[in-house]
Scaffold this motif. Structure first.
Motif, PDB file in Angstrom:
ATOM      1  N   SER A  64      -7.890   4.360  -5.979  1.00 38.16           N
ATOM      2  CA  SER A  64      -6.791   5.238  -5.570  1.00 38.16           C
ATOM      3  C   SER A  64      -5.555   5.038  -6.442  1.00 38.16           C
ATOM      4  N   GLU A  93      -1.180   0.141   6.887  1.00 43.30           N
ATOM      5  CA  GLU A  93      -0.424   1.383   6.967  1.00 43.30           C
ATOM      6  C   GLU A  93       0.328   1.644   5.668  1.00 43.30           C
ATOM      7  N   PRO A  94       0.619   2.926   5.361  1.00 42.78           N
ATOM      8  CA  PRO A  94       1.416   3.230   4.174  1.00 42.78           C
ATOM      9  C   PRO A  94       2.747   2.480   4.208  1.00 42.78           C
ATOM     10  N   GLY A  95       3.079   1.847   3.078  1.00 41.29           N
ATOM     11  CA  GLY A  95       4.319   1.085   2.977  1.00 41.29           C
ATOM     12  C   GLY A  95       4.197  -0.357   3.437  1.00 41.29           C
ATOM     13  N   ASP A 105      -3.099   3.288  -5.582  1.00 44.27           N
ATOM     14  CA  ASP A 105      -1.939   3.292  -4.683  1.00 44.27           C
ATOM     15  C   ASP A 105      -1.485   1.906  -4.236  1.00 44.27           C
ATOM     16  N   TRP A 138       0.858  -1.176   0.000  1.00 41.12           N
ATOM     17  CA  TRP A 138       0.000   0.000   0.000  1.00 41.12           C
ATOM     18  C   TRP A 138       0.899   1.232   0.000  1.00 41.12           C
ATOM     19  N   ASP A 139       0.828   2.032  -1.084  1.00 37.29           N
ATOM     20  CA  ASP A 139       1.659   3.224  -1.224  1.00 37.29           C
ATOM     21  C   ASP A 139       0.875   4.504  -0.984  1.00 37.29           C
ATOM     22  N   GLY A 140      -0.300   4.389  -0.410  1.00 46.78           N
ATOM     23  CA  GLY A 140      -1.108   5.581  -0.128  1.00 46.78           C
ATOM     24  C   GLY A 140      -0.515   6.400   1.005  1.00 46.78           C
ATOM     25  N   ASP A 141      -1.071   7.592   1.208  1.00 46.93           N
ATOM     26  CA  ASP A 141      -0.580   8.502   2.238  1.00 46.93           C
ATOM     27  C   ASP A 141      -1.239   8.286   3.591  1.00 46.93           C
ATOM     28  N   ALA A 142      -2.309   7.528   3.626  1.00 46.46           N
ATOM     29  CA  ALA A 142      -3.055   7.321   4.861  1.00 46.46           C
ATOM     30  C   ALA A 142      -3.342   5.826   5.044  1.00 46.46           C
TER      31      ALA A 142
END
Length: 127
Positions: free
Chosen positions: A43, A23-25, A45, A6-10
């Protein structure tokens, strides 16, 4: 089993499928059929961090060739912007056109709408 990141910001709330917050990452292992669900998320992401399983699992030198082919297919641009036409118009373009699998995959990566992705997947399965 595919590994996705998951590469999203949240936080990503995956309560319906796994009941967890991602979690991101964070990397998760999912079933092959669930990988498309995550990778097709609106998204954009999610990223697959392992290579898709192909062939009979033979660990010979063929794997480096597959990696080279995968890298080449990522460089292919979609033949048109799939987000501009309506889903119905997109289906017509797919039926009328003669697109390679790599071009169809590039279209799928550029598309967010699940019904449009389904139409592209259907075209991939026909070939």
């Amino acid at each position: 089993m595919p590994t996705l990141r998951w590469d999203g910001d949240a936080l990503f709330g995956d309560l319906a499928n796994t009941g967890q917050l991602i979690e991101p990452g964070q990397e998760i292992d999912v079933d092959e059929e669930d990988a498309d669900h995550y990778l097709g998320h609106r998204s954009g992401d999610w990223e697959r961090v392992d290579e898709p399983a192909e062939g009979d699992g033979d660990e010979s030198g063929d794997e480096s060739e597959e990696t080279d082919d995968d890298a080449d297919s990522e460089d292919i641009e979609p033949p048109f912007d799939p987000t501009e036409p309506t889903v119905s118009e997109l289906k017509d373009k797919l039926e009328d056109g003669d697109y390679t699998d790599a071009e169809l995959e590039a279209l799928k990566e550029a598309e967010d709408r699940s019904t449009a992705v389904d139409a592209i997947n259907a075209e991939l399965e026909e070939e």
